[in-house]
Design an enzyme around this catalytic site. Sequence first.
Site, mmCIF file in Angstrom:
data_model
loop_
_atom_site.group_PDB
_atom_site.id
_atom_site.type_symbol
_atom_site.label_atom_id
_atom_site.label_comp_id
_atom_site.label_asym_id
_atom_site.label_seq_id
_atom_site.Cartn_x
_atom_site.Cartn_y
_atom_site.Cartn_z
ATOM 1 N N GLU A 1 4.065 -8.225 12.774
ATOM 2 C CA GLU A 1 3.090 -8.707 13.770
ATOM 3 C C GLU A 1 2.652 -10.135 13.482
ATOM 4 O OE1 GLU A 1 -0.368 -6.214 13.913
ATOM 5 O OE2 GLU A 1 -1.065 -7.030 15.824
ATOM 6 N N ARG B 1 0.815 -1.220 0.000
ATOM 7 C CA ARG B 1 0.000 0.000 0.000
ATOM 8 C C ARG B 1 0.840 1.257 0.000
ATOM 9 N NH1 ARG B 1 -2.580 -4.148 2.274
ATOM 10 N NH2 ARG B 1 -1.122 -4.069 4.006
HETATM 11 O O1 PRP Z 1 5.281 -2.226 11.486
HETATM 12 P P1 PRP Z 1 5.180 -3.632 10.958
HETATM 13 O O2 PRP Z 1 4.874 -4.617 12.032
HETATM 14 O O3 PRP Z 1 6.360 -4.005 10.170
HETATM 15 O O4 PRP Z 1 3.900 -3.698 10.006
HETATM 16 C C1 PRP Z 1 3.591 -2.731 9.057
HETATM 17 C C2 PRP Z 1 3.498 -3.329 7.690
HETATM 18 O O5 PRP Z 1 2.527 -4.376 7.660
HETATM 19 C C3 PRP Z 1 1.646 -4.171 6.559
HETATM 20 O O6 PRP Z 1 2.120 -4.749 5.385
HETATM 21 P P2 PRP Z 1 2.255 -6.317 5.172
HETATM 22 O O7 PRP Z 1 3.634 -6.762 5.528
HETATM 23 O O8 PRP Z 1 1.124 -7.023 5.805
HETATM 24 O O9 PRP Z 1 2.227 -6.451 3.601
HETATM 25 P P3 PRP Z 1 1.158 -6.268 2.470
HETATM 26 O O10 PRP Z 1 1.290 -4.830 2.069
HETATM 27 O O11 PRP Z 1 1.644 -7.204 1.427
HETATM 28 O O12 PRP Z 1 -0.207 -6.585 2.995
HETATM 29 C C4 PRP Z 1 1.633 -2.672 6.390
HETATM 30 O O13 PRP Z 1 1.215 -2.308 5.077
HETATM 31 C C5 PRP Z 1 3.054 -2.271 6.693
HETATM 32 O O14 PRP Z 1 3.886 -2.312 5.547
HETATM 33 N N1 ADE Z 2 -2.659 -4.398 12.722
HETATM 34 C C1 ADE Z 2 -2.175 -4.143 11.509
HETATM 35 N N2 ADE Z 2 -2.931 -3.520 10.590
HETATM 36 C C2 ADE Z 2 -2.426 -3.270 9.354
HETATM 37 N N3 ADE Z 2 -1.186 -3.588 8.980
HETATM 38 C C3 ADE Z 2 -0.418 -4.208 9.891
HETATM 39 N N4 ADE Z 2 0.854 -4.643 9.821
HETATM 40 C C4 ADE Z 2 1.154 -5.214 10.982
HETATM 41 N N5 ADE Z 2 0.138 -5.151 11.837
HETATM 42 C C5 ADE Z 2 -0.860 -4.512 11.159
#
Ligand code: PRP
Ligand code: ADE
Length: 194
Positions: A121, A84
């Site tokens: 997470e 995103r």
């Molecule tokens: O602070 P953190 O614990 O590192 O989490 C934050 C990240 O998690 C989510 O992406 P995700 O890795 O789920 O990837 P996605 O965009 O492919 O859904 C979000 O878009 C951040 O990039």
């Molecule tokens: N709670 C949450 N919502 C969206 N993105 C995340 N990446 C890690 N934790 C998340």
Amino acid sequence: MTGPADPGAVRLTAPAAALPAPRRAALERAAALFRAVPDFPAPGVVFQDVTPVLADPAALRAVVEEMIAPYAGRFDAVAGLDARGFLLAGFAAALTDTGVLPLRKAGKLPVTAGHVAYELEYGSAALEASPELAVPGLRVLVLDDVLATGGTLAAAHELIAACGAEVAGSAVVLEVAGLDGRDRVPEALALFAA
Ligand SMILES: O=P(O)(O)OC[C@H]1O[C@H](OP(=O)(O)OP(=O)(O)O)[C@H](O)[C@@H]1O
Ligand SMILES: Nc1ncnc2[nH]cnc12
């Protein structure tokens, strides 16, 4: 209905709280658009889905303009974090006449200049960069949707430094409380908290 007992409730945080009334109203509107999804992508996780904010023209513009405002004139390129963050970075680059550097999940880029693994997470991942990031002294603004554990943003910072570029600043739309992400990237701007 939202309230203090609602684990998904999103609130506007400083410094956006000090804004002129019309901008503040647009951001308050954005705060109401987040979609909190319980137990996604794993049990116990309340996933903060920014997609409705991105789909709203006024909210999208207000959010991106506020993310880049503190760094105006101080960056040469905008890095978006997979996935995103790409959308935010594209908009920000168009507004500031800069280019976009996608920092992608491992295995997606045909040519890579760096690789950094990290935990988040609900799992582990790695970020990679294209050679366009490997420009000594390039000032890079990093944008993403969510700061949770901070693993992703910290990895992005590490990757940028490893490639010889410089982090000009970092901004996320929303910070998830209670996961200590702020400890890992204390300087990051967050417009909202949940
Ligand atoms: O602070 P953190 O614990 O590192 O989490 C934050 C990240 O998690 C989510 O992406 P995700 O890795 O789920 O990837 P996605 O965009 O492919 O859904 C979000 O878009 C951040 O990039
Ligand atoms: N709670 C949450 N919502 C969206 N993105 C995340 N990446 C890690 N934790 C998340």
